[in-house]
Design a protein around this motif. Sequence first.
Motif, PDB file in Angstrom:
ATOM      1  N   HIS A 106       0.823  -1.214   0.000  1.00 48.31           N
ATOM      2  CA  HIS A 106       0.000   0.000   0.000  1.00 48.31           C
ATOM      3  C   HIS A 106       0.859   1.267   0.000  1.00 48.31           C
ATOM      4  CE1 HIS A 106      -3.572  -2.404   0.996  1.00 48.31           C
ATOM      5  NE2 HIS A 106      -2.791  -3.056   1.841  1.00 48.31           N
ATOM      6  N   GLN A 133      -1.385  -0.863  -4.527  1.00 50.58           N
ATOM      7  CA  GLN A 133      -2.625  -0.154  -4.217  1.00 50.58           C
ATOM      8  C   GLN A 133      -2.291   1.244  -3.715  1.00 50.58           C
ATOM      9  OE1 GLN A 133      -5.995  -2.342  -2.417  1.00 50.58           O
ATOM     10  NE2 GLN A 133      -4.536  -3.994  -2.074  1.00 50.58           N
ATOM     11  N   HIS A 135      -3.862   4.580  -2.295  1.00 48.67           N
ATOM     12  CA  HIS A 135      -5.087   5.056  -1.650  1.00 48.67           C
ATOM     13  C   HIS A 135      -5.172   6.575  -1.766  1.00 48.67           C
ATOM     14  CE1 HIS A 135      -5.990   1.112   0.156  1.00 48.67           C
ATOM     15  NE2 HIS A 135      -4.676   0.983   0.149  1.00 48.67           N
TER      16      HIS A 135
END
Length: 332
Positions: A106, A133, A135
């Motif tokens: 992340h 990923q 965010h």
Amino acid sequence: MHEPPEGSKVSLLIASTFKTQLMRTFYIFYLLGAFFFLWAQPTQSVDNFKITVLSTMLSDFYLGEWGFSALVEVDGQRLLFDTGSRENTVWQNAQQMDLDLNGIPHVYLSHNHADHTRGLLTLKKTYPTSFGQAHVGEGIFYPRPNEQGEAHYLLQNKKRLEALGVRFVNHNKVSEIIPGVYTTGPIPRVYDEKNWSRLGKLIAPNGDRIEDTIPEDQSLFFDTEKGIVLISGCGHAGLVNTLTYIRSILPGRPIYKILGGFHLLKLSDEKLRWTASKLKEFGVTYFVGAHCTGINATYSLREYMDLTKDQVMVGSVGTYIDGEGIHPGYME
């Protein structure tokens, strides 16, 4: 006393029955709403954590810049918060600190500005198993018209990043990123803090060209035994607004450690005193002001909050906080 006609009795009975069913339905939806509200709220507490600054303006042995990034380690899991201003800064500083950035799924981007996002391309290329990923807050990809066009750095490079395997995860509310660690999503602006330049424009989804208030600005937080820890990139939504929102999510919990950029560098003394009083109300006892917080602003907060140099300091590259306190480099 005269009784109502038979038809009126039936009407009254139907009305009474309808009212009863309506109240029951309302009650059921109320209970379901309360259940889902509580279910969506952060409930997991963190035991161990370490947050290390990888990009900010001050440094001793590492590379300093006008930007921000931090490695967040929580209960054996890691994520990268922002990616710095220059393409190689975070990568170079991590190398010098012997921090392996492989295997970090992340990356968290607090807002669109290039001094927080420009390092992502290099990092994804260098660590292909990491940062799959990304965010982001709702609004981060709104066009921002300027002399170069309408695409800011992240929007210009969105397709390149996606081709490298980055999947953007959009947040418009409080969400869990990794177990126990949450994003605020875009933050309600209760107080008139206006921590942005007021010069930029964006194109809203309806096509209107409006002031760019950096609507996607979001912060990261988690709860611990001693209280809540907050990490911010620039705090464009306002530091007090951010703390107010987190308090509404986790009522009754002190927000005792905060680290990052908070855009306090040009605040008046009156506004700094107000901010300090609010921080005390929220229970802040440790404050690391990095990036755009401002050196003098940080020292003013220390004075107004009546805290020590071990509790409030200017963050430098390599500074980290954990459950024990703040651990500065030579630039404390």
